[in-house]
Design an enzyme around this catalytic site. Structure first.
Site, short mmCIF file in Angstrom:
data_model
loop_
_atom_site.label_atom_id
_atom_site.label_comp_id
_atom_site.label_asym_id
_atom_site.label_seq_id
_atom_site.Cartn_x
_atom_site.Cartn_y
_atom_site.Cartn_z
N HIS A 155 -9.86 4.33 -0.59
CA HIS A 155 -9.05 4.36 0.63
C HIS A 155 -9.88 4.95 1.75
O HIS A 155 -10.84 5.67 1.51
CB HIS A 155 -7.78 5.19 0.41
CG HIS A 155 -6.73 4.45 -0.36
ND1 HIS A 155 -5.47 4.25 0.12
CD2 HIS A 155 -6.79 3.84 -1.57
CE1 HIS A 155 -4.76 3.56 -0.78
NE2 HIS A 155 -5.54 3.31 -1.81
N ASP A 180 0.86 -1.19 0.00
CA ASP A 180 0.00 0.00 0.00
C ASP A 180 0.90 1.25 0.00
O ASP A 180 2.13 1.14 0.15
CB ASP A 180 -0.88 -0.09 1.26
CG ASP A 180 -1.97 0.96 1.31
OD1 ASP A 180 -2.37 1.48 0.26
OD2 ASP A 180 -2.43 1.26 2.45
N HIS A 181 0.29 2.44 -0.11
CA HIS A 181 1.01 3.72 -0.15
C HIS A 181 2.53 3.69 -0.01
O HIS A 181 3.08 3.62 1.08
CB HIS A 181 0.54 4.64 0.99
CG HIS A 181 -0.85 5.12 0.85
ND1 HIS A 181 -1.21 6.18 0.06
CD2 HIS A 181 -2.00 4.67 1.42
CE1 HIS A 181 -2.50 6.38 0.16
NE2 HIS A 181 -3.01 5.48 0.96
ZN ZN Z 1 -4.80 5.05 1.76
#
Ligand code: ZN
Length: 304
Positions: free
Chosen positions: A232, A83-84
């Site tokens: 998100h 993720d990110h």
């Molecule tokens: Zn996020």
């Protein structure tokens, strides 16, 4: 037995109008109960870790996450997602994204996210495109973000009502079409009223605001881009909103705060990792069965 790629699984989800949850793991002991809940409910989920979960929490890093996954994985139900990886992080510092992607690819992550959303459009495209190429060279789908999903920043936050009313940071439809075209990203994270749970000291234990989604904007972005969309900040969004969003192209929903706080609260109250794991299991079970209503989807999205 053929093994579906995560790219194929997300496509399947989108064509069925359902979304795959991605559960963030800021503490490694959370992973086993999350996987168990997914398997027990015959669901499918991504197990995700974001850079800030090893810089600001206790996930250690992609390799440590992959080692933990190796011990509890069940590939028909769960896969590992990075993720990110922000180009500009939550403290406004520039990040060298490439070595992080390389480590995750070596460790066996099956999909990756690069986040240039704190940059102006052209710079976001310039930063994201080479990372998409890197992912694709290894057969991995790459997610990117356009628009601003607020919440992770260290500084003060505007009120949610002000944010929603102004549409500040919402993903622009024409920009989204251009962004997907020019970066080649596989999945697009959008900002349509969703916010991240706060992670800053003093705010990370607070209850999240109940967010709502601009579904008209979502439908237009879906039509303009044609790629699976990602939501998100899934924790705390109005439940009927979130299920409607699945009909308008949202094929992956990130869940962080909901299960992180369950783990932290139980650990603090009991001092026992085992009890915190039990709380994580129960909260994950609730997210899958009640909140997202994605129990029993495994055969639909991952027919191997
Ligand atoms: Zn996020």
């Amino acid at each position: 037995m053929t093994v579906n790629t995560v790219g194929a699984i997300i496509q399947n989800a989108q064509s069925h109008g359902i979304a795959i949850p991605a559960f963030n793991i800021p503490y490694l002991p959370m992973m086993e109960p999350v996987v168990k809940a997914v398997v027990d409910l015959d669901s499918f989920a991504l197990i995700a870790v974001a850079r800030l979960e090893w810089t600001k929490f206790e996930a250690i890093g992609p390799s440590a996450v992959a080692e933990t996954f190796e011990r509890c994985k069940q590939l028909s139900h769960v896969r590992l997602h990075l993720d990110h990886v922000p180009v500009i992080d939550e403290d406004n510092l520039r990040v060298d994204t490439r070595p992080i992607f390389e480590e995750a690819i070596r460790a066996g992550f099956e999909s990756l996210m690069v986040d240039g959303s704190r940059l102006p459009l052209d710079e976001n495209i310039q930063a994201v495109r080479p990372m998409v190429e890197l992912g694709h060279a290894h057969g991995k789908p790459v997610e990117a973000e356009l628009g601003a999903v607020f919440g992770h920043e260290s500084g003060p936050m505007p009120s949610y009502e002000e944010l929603y009313a102004s549409g500040k940071g919402f993903t622009d439809i024409a920009e989204a079409a251009r962004f997907v075209q020019e970066t080649g990203c596989d999945w697009l994270s959008v900002a349509i009223g969703n916010v991240h749970g706060a992670i800053a000291a003093g705010r990370k234990d607070m209850k999240k605001v109940e967010a709502r989604l601009n579904l008209e904007r979502l439908a237009e972005i879906h039509q303009a881009t044609g790629v699976p969309l990602v939501l998100h900040g899934g924790s705390g969004i109005q439940a009927d909103n979130i299920r409607q969003a699945m009909k308008f192209g949202i094929a992956k929903i990130n869940i962080g705060t909901e299960i992180r706080q369950a783990y932290e609260v139980a650990l603090k109250a009991s001092g026992s990792v085992v009890q915190a794991q039990q709380a994580t299991y129960e909260r994950t079970h609730w997210v899958i069965a009640e909140f997202l209503q994605v129990a029993g989807i495994r055969a639909k999205v991952n027919r191997a």
